[in-house]
Enzyme design. Sequence first.
Site, PDB file in Angstrom:
ATOM      1  N   TYR A   1      37.415  39.170  42.450  1.00 56.05           N
ATOM      2  CA  TYR A   1      36.448  39.593  43.459  1.00 56.05           C
ATOM      3  C   TYR A   1      36.650  41.033  43.927  1.00 56.05           C
ATOM      4  CZ  TYR A   1      33.037  36.646  45.838  1.00 56.05           C
ATOM      5  OH  TYR A   1      31.908  35.988  46.216  1.00 56.05           O
TER       6      TYR A   1
ATOM      7  N   LYS B   1      44.327  27.332  40.020  1.00 56.16           N
ATOM      8  CA  LYS B   1      44.276  26.988  38.592  1.00 56.16           C
ATOM      9  C   LYS B   1      45.557  27.505  37.937  1.00 56.16           C
ATOM     10  CE  LYS B   1      41.516  25.595  36.102  1.00 56.16           C
ATOM     11  NZ  LYS B   1      41.438  24.229  35.531  1.00 56.16           N
TER      12      LYS B   1
ATOM     13  N   ASP C   1      35.421  31.013  47.521  1.00 51.36           N
ATOM     14  CA  ASP C   1      33.979  31.213  47.589  1.00 51.36           C
ATOM     15  C   ASP C   1      33.252  29.933  47.173  1.00 51.36           C
ATOM     16  OD1 ASP C   1      31.710  32.841  47.929  1.00 51.36           O
ATOM     17  OD2 ASP C   1      31.573  33.192  45.787  1.00 51.36           O
TER      18      ASP C   1
ATOM     19  N   ASP D   1      40.015  22.099  39.853  1.00 50.56           N
ATOM     20  CA  ASP D   1      38.959  21.214  39.340  1.00 50.56           C
ATOM     21  C   ASP D   1      39.042  19.818  39.951  1.00 50.56           C
ATOM     22  OD1 ASP D   1      40.877  22.290  37.019  1.00 50.56           O
ATOM     23  OD2 ASP D   1      40.914  20.132  36.954  1.00 50.56           O
TER      24      ASP D   1
END
Length: 407
Positions: free
Chosen positions: A151, A218, A292, A268
């Site tokens: 980002y 992740k 986000d 996930d």
Amino acid sequence: MEQGEKIEFRDGALVVPDFPIIPFIKGDGIGPDIWKATRLVVERAVSLLWGERRKIVWKEVHAGQRAFELTGQWLPPETVEAFETFRVGIKGPLTTPVGGGIRSLNVALRQALDLYACVRPVRYFRGVPSPVRYPERVDMVVFRENTEDVYAGMELKEGSPEARSLISFLQKEFGWEIPRDSGLGIKPISRSRTVRLVKAAIDYALSRGRRSITLVHKGNIQKFTEGAFVRWGYEVAKEYYPEETVSWAECDGWPPSGKILVKDTIADIFFQQALTRPEEFDIIATMNLNGDYISDALAAQVGGVGMAPGANINYSRGVAIFEATHGTAPKYAGMDKVNPTSLILSGAMMLEHMGWNEAAQLIEKALEETFAQRIVTYDLARLMDGATEVRCSEFAQKVCANMEGVF
Ligand code: NAP
């Protein structure tokens, strides 16, 4: 402008005068409508509680389309300076300029003021339509790192000399085979910025008696960025809060009473569990991009983006900007139609941040009452049976009437 005083920051805490000067940006599109509604509700709460003894002295500043029309600049330096000087501010949504040097005004403002923590509480109000069966079990606060990750905007366009040069460098130095027609992005995740974000999340949890912190990542795939975030997150808890926190590994998920549980989840599976077992999550600490996605996904469970407040905060310098999390919804601009709850709740967060907790609680109680009466704007009315659909301004008036009732 009426006489007011600056909010000061001493020894790590805000010092809020009775007549604080607070800069605000109305915002573009639906911004002026939801700002008007929010200002009415915030002022009424303060006046009901403290009469003439306390009052916010508003100071309008500009950014976005309105600023461009007035000054030819999308983000005038005086606006950034005003937020820095007066420390606590609030804003409506801003149009993202198309073309030109600024990708997003919000990102630019966060970076200019180093507002490193994006704080988004997600709670359910009874009566609000939700796509899940037990929305009342959703009560989370997302702490999203605001300044780094993909980002941060470090990207190179496919085919540019810079992209080609970096691809050649990576091939030569590391033997990495990257197709020459690739665009590239850099994902920095630093120890120092992870530490300050996770500390902010733990401090928040401690000050509000919350139960747990979940680091969402992740790290199984991106080991040296997201994986490092998790490792540093656990280290922060152990090093700075050894008495107050306990990790999952130390207690097998059963923390001794009074201790905050620190755990982690892969992103996930988090999305699935946040839907199926939301009660297992409390404070979420995560990186910029995950944060986000997560904030909007969680907002959907409690009625959508019109219901989700937010703040961008630098706790080390005491600078904070409170904002609606949605955009300018241009098709509804000037129609006095949309749901102002996101910005009203951001106003309540701002009052709490200033230590004016009673006003924040009064607003939340009145919102609870208004939703329980099934008085809602179009976005919720279209999903409800037996709702009374009201305009944006009427909704604010109903909230004010309910505050008077509660008071
Ligand atoms: P958006 O403005 O958030 O609107 C998307 C849809 O969300 C709306 O059409 C509406 O849905 C719903 N919605 C948004 N705010 C609502 C509210 N207060 N009450 C009820 N429903 C609401 O997203 P966008 O159309 O993608 O973006 C428009 C502009 O805003 C762009 O310039 C974008 O860059 C900017 N933006 C700014 C911010 C910010 O300043 N923080 C954030 C995101 C986007 P329905 O059509 O289904 O009624």
